[in-house]
Design an enzyme around this catalytic site. Structure first.
Site, mmCIF file in Angstrom:
data_model
loop_
_atom_site.group_PDB
_atom_site.id
_atom_site.type_symbol
_atom_site.label_atom_id
_atom_site.label_comp_id
_atom_site.label_asym_id
_atom_site.label_seq_id
_atom_site.Cartn_x
_atom_site.Cartn_y
_atom_site.Cartn_z
ATOM 1 N N TRP A 137 -21.467 15.691 9.405
ATOM 2 C CA TRP A 137 -20.389 15.451 8.467
ATOM 3 C C TRP A 137 -20.582 16.290 7.212
ATOM 4 O O TRP A 137 -21.679 16.381 6.681
ATOM 5 C CB TRP A 137 -20.368 13.971 8.050
ATOM 6 C CG TRP A 137 -19.711 13.106 9.070
ATOM 7 C CD1 TRP A 137 -19.006 13.519 10.157
ATOM 8 C CD2 TRP A 137 -19.706 11.673 9.088
ATOM 9 N NE1 TRP A 137 -18.556 12.425 10.851
ATOM 10 C CE2 TRP A 137 -18.961 11.284 10.228
ATOM 11 C CE3 TRP A 137 -20.233 10.693 8.253
ATOM 12 C CZ2 TRP A 137 -18.749 9.948 10.557
ATOM 13 C CZ3 TRP A 137 -20.016 9.361 8.583
ATOM 14 C CH2 TRP A 137 -19.285 8.995 9.714
ATOM 15 N N GLU A 194 -5.448 -3.437 -1.646
ATOM 16 C CA GLU A 194 -5.877 -4.614 -0.878
ATOM 17 C C GLU A 194 -6.941 -5.440 -1.602
ATOM 18 O O GLU A 194 -7.208 -6.579 -1.234
ATOM 19 C CB GLU A 194 -6.483 -4.169 0.465
ATOM 20 C CG GLU A 194 -5.501 -3.663 1.488
ATOM 21 C CD GLU A 194 -5.266 -2.157 1.402
ATOM 22 O OE1 GLU A 194 -5.384 -1.601 0.290
ATOM 23 O OE2 GLU A 194 -4.937 -1.555 2.427
ATOM 24 N N THR A 201 0.883 -1.164 0.000
ATOM 25 C CA THR A 201 0.000 0.000 0.000
ATOM 26 C C THR A 201 0.924 1.217 0.000
ATOM 27 O O THR A 201 2.040 1.130 0.522
ATOM 28 C CB THR A 201 -0.893 0.019 1.256
ATOM 29 O OG1 THR A 201 -0.053 0.040 2.402
ATOM 30 C CG2 THR A 201 -1.782 -1.214 1.313
ATOM 31 N N LYS A 259 -15.972 17.071 10.337
ATOM 32 C CA LYS A 259 -17.127 17.014 11.237
ATOM 33 C C LYS A 259 -17.355 18.404 11.809
ATOM 34 O O LYS A 259 -16.551 18.905 12.581
ATOM 35 C CB LYS A 259 -16.883 16.001 12.352
ATOM 36 C CG LYS A 259 -18.148 15.602 13.045
ATOM 37 C CD LYS A 259 -18.108 14.142 13.460
ATOM 38 C CE LYS A 259 -19.544 13.656 13.665
ATOM 39 N NZ LYS A 259 -19.607 12.320 14.203
HETATM 40 P P1 ADP Z 1 -3.363 5.023 -1.749
HETATM 41 O O1 ADP Z 1 -3.399 4.838 -0.272
HETATM 42 O O2 ADP Z 1 -2.098 5.463 -2.325
HETATM 43 O O3 ADP Z 1 -4.452 5.913 -2.241
HETATM 44 P P2 ADP Z 1 -4.688 2.821 -3.083
HETATM 45 O O4 ADP Z 1 -4.462 3.083 -4.502
HETATM 46 O O5 ADP Z 1 -4.779 1.434 -2.613
HETATM 47 O O6 ADP Z 1 -3.552 3.535 -2.281
HETATM 48 O O7 ADP Z 1 -5.952 3.653 -2.668
HETATM 49 C C1 ADP Z 1 -7.177 3.146 -2.281
HETATM 50 C C2 ADP Z 1 -8.038 4.300 -1.855
HETATM 51 O O8 ADP Z 1 -8.240 5.213 -2.934
HETATM 52 C C3 ADP Z 1 -9.420 3.902 -1.440
HETATM 53 O O9 ADP Z 1 -9.451 3.419 -0.111
HETATM 54 C C4 ADP Z 1 -10.172 5.224 -1.588
HETATM 55 O O10 ADP Z 1 -9.971 6.071 -0.477
HETATM 56 C C5 ADP Z 1 -9.507 5.853 -2.786
HETATM 57 N N1 ADP Z 1 -10.325 5.621 -3.987
HETATM 58 C C6 ADP Z 1 -10.141 4.694 -4.939
HETATM 59 N N2 ADP Z 1 -11.062 4.802 -5.910
HETATM 60 C C7 ADP Z 1 -11.873 5.824 -5.568
HETATM 61 C C8 ADP Z 1 -13.045 6.429 -6.145
HETATM 62 N N3 ADP Z 1 -13.555 6.041 -7.311
HETATM 63 N N4 ADP Z 1 -13.623 7.453 -5.468
HETATM 64 C C9 ADP Z 1 -13.119 7.897 -4.294
HETATM 65 N N5 ADP Z 1 -12.022 7.377 -3.707
HETATM 66 C C10 ADP Z 1 -11.409 6.353 -4.324
#
Ligand code: ADP
Length: 543
Positions: A450, A335, A182, A445
């Site tokens: 929210w 993940e 990650t 918040k």
């Molecule tokens: P990083 O922590 O670098 O962002 P990841 O690529 O695994 O690593 O990111 C996953 C996160 O990206 C998700 O938990 C979410 O917060 C965000 N995310 C992914 N796709 C979307 C989407 N379509 N809309 C909003 N947030 C998104």
């Protein structure tokens, strides 16, 4: 009674064999550091990948050994996707945009044995080489220069190996094929390990026509780095279906991508929203009669672009649609392989107005098959699918990680009944459309209510003067937190905080939801995967 079906393990090797047998004439194009294009056939890809596997086995790679890659998007990286698992190894893609110390720490944590690296990235390697000793550093001569004799030469290894008589390492379908950390945007990086089985199931599900809808006649341009959740898994699908690939190499600036799209027009591409924001701005600026790039580019009309990794503003979807390009939004995480939801037009939306189509396209979308999804409130109960009640998304399924590599199962990431807690806050409506309001850490918040930073950002970015916007929380004595909007104006554009307040009120926001302040900045900082980096903004604007 038992079923009469064969117990054939799901395997990446099958995809490779299939590609060699059926698609040998199809093309894989890579852009080299000097911007020239290198063309490979699937037949060459097949033979070179088997040679890579034979070479790795010859170097003593044992089952389960990690082979790290530190590479841009190109054909040799694709060879690693299949060649490393074919030899029984686990491909570990290192993120070249992380700080060198973090890359070294990650390589050490993963206990990487070998490294495959682009020659142009050796200066980066030298900055973390003291943190982890790879037994063998294999250099891919991406720039065409001769490889220093202190390293192994990727091309020489392939040339000497006997790919033809190579035999695949025996495996079970649950054996590992790849791992990815990650990116650590919200905590220390943690390793996720994918299996043959999880990768094949993810590939099949993603390829369905309601989702990526890949076809053998497509031309795919993966802009998402191959180290970002395996370029969202799409290279596996492209090999399975014989889809022509056009890899941008290290050239990811909007002008470079527009050049490449004009020379090799894709029908499908993928990347995070920030890539498409800068691309459309560069393209639209080039249409002005006095632009030095006037008439230089054509956008590939009819292209579908898979966009995810962060919320996709409705204004961006509309802007591309004006040029005949449809943005297909997905949501997921490293993940989760990563695909969990995709926003596609469900049958119930047949005949819906254009506004409704855009509104839906700006949502994260509907869970894909094999992914179970629930939204949990503060008290732990399931939230109703009413489109407004929010809670944390939790997911479960055969391509979702059930733990992290070398980390005891953490209670804050997995529930007692085995679901992954995503840390994303969302609502779901009666059609199953997920709408992400925030990451838990980005929530605002205010006075017990929210406020969704994503909703505010999207509305601000629909203002014609705005290039980018990110909204963060700042502490407030009376309301506990209030929103602060960081706005990047388009070159030459003017707009004031008052203009934005009026714009947001016209978009249906209540007065108490409006940002307390508007800060005008030069650019929103980006994470290592190109997303808006709100942590940096919070550091810059602590109050
Ligand atoms: P990083 O922590 O670098 O962002 P990841 O690529 O695994 O690593 O990111 C996953 C996160 O990206 C998700 O938990 C979410 O917060 C965000 N995310 C992914 N796709 C979307 C989407 N379509 N809309 C909003 N947030 C998104």
């Amino acid at each position: 009674m038992h079923s009469t079906m064969m117990q054939a393990p799901l395997s990446l090797n099958h995809l490779l064999e299939r590609a060699g047998q059926l698609f040998s004439g199809n093309e894989i194009v890579s852009r080299l550091p000097d911007k020239s294009l290198r063309r490979h056939s699937f037949g060459q890809f097949y033979r070179r990948t088997r040679s890579l596997a034979a070479a790795l086995a010859g170097l003593g790679l044992a089952k389960g050994d990690r082979v790290a890659t530190l590479c841009w998007n190109h054909h040799a990286h694709l060879e690693c996707y299949f060649g490393i698992p074919a030899a029984g190894g686990v491909m570990h893609t290192l993120n070249l945009r992380l700080a060198p110390d973090d890359i070294g720490w990650i390589a050490g944590n993963a206990q990487d044995r070998f490294l495959v690296i682009d020659d142009v990235l050796l200066p980066l390697y030298q900055q973390f080489a003291h943190l982890h000793r790879f037994e063998k550093v294999i250099v891919f001569p991406f720039s065409g220069a001769a490889v220093d004799s202190k390293y192994a030469d990727y091309e020489a290894l392939l040339a000497q190996a006997d790919g033809q008589s190579f035999e695949y390492a025996p495996h079970h379908e649950d054996d590992p094929v790849a791992m990815c950390y990650t990116s650590g945007t919200t905590g220390k990086p943690k390793g996720v390990v994918y299996s043959h089985r999880s990768t094949i199931l993810h590939t099949l599900v993603g390829s369905l026509s309601d989702f990526w809808g890949l076809r053998g006649t497509d031309v795919l341009m993966p802009v998402t780095p191959m180290f970002h959740a395996n370029s969202w898994g799409i290279p596996y699908a492209a090999v399975m279906l014989g889809v022509k690939m056009v890899f941008p190499g290290p050239h990811l600036h909007p002008e470079d991508l527009l050049d490449l799209m004009s020379i090799e027009p894709p029908t499908v591409s993928l990347g995070v929203p920030t890539i498409w924001m800068s691309l459309i701005q560069a393209f639209e600026a080039s249409q002005a009669a006095d632009s030095p790039h006037h008439g230089r580019w054509t956008l590939p009309r009819g292209m579908r672009s898979l966009v995810g990794g962060a919320a996709v503003p409705e204004s961006l979807i509309r802007a591309f649609d004006r040029h005949g390009i449809w943005l297909l939004q997905g949501w997921g995480m490293t993940e989760t392989s990563p695909l969990c939801t995709i926003s596609y037009p469900r049958a119930e939306l047949r005949g819906a107005s254009a506004d409704e189509r855009y509104r839906r396209a700006a949502m994260a979308g509907v869970p894909v098959p094999l992914v179970e999804l629930r939204v949990r409130g503060d008290t732990g109960g399931d939230q109703p699918w009413d489109g407004s009640t929010v809670g944390e998304i939790q997911v479960r399924g055969p391509f979702i990680t059930g733990s992290y590599y070398r980390v005891p199962v953490e209670e804050d990431k997995f529930t007692a009944d085995g679901w992954l807690r995503t840390g994303d806050v969302a609502s779901i409506d009666s059609l199953g459309f997920v709408k992400i309001s925030d990451r838990t850490k980005d929530l605002i918040k205010s006075g017990g209510e929210w406020i969704s930073s994503v909703d505010l950002e999207n509305a601000i970015m629909s203002h014609p003067s705005v290039a980018e916007a990110a909204v963060i929380a700042i502490p407030d004595e009376k309301w506990s937190e209030r929103p602060l909007a960081c706005v990047v104006l388009k070159p030459g554009a003017q707009a004031s905080a008052e203009d934005f307040r009026a714009h947001l009120l016209a978009h249906g926001f209540a007065k108490w939801q409006l940002p307390e302040r508007f800060e005008f900045i030069d650019a929103v900082p980006r994470t290592s995967t190109g997303k808006f980096w709100k942590l940096k903004l919070r550091e810059r604007f602590p109050k």
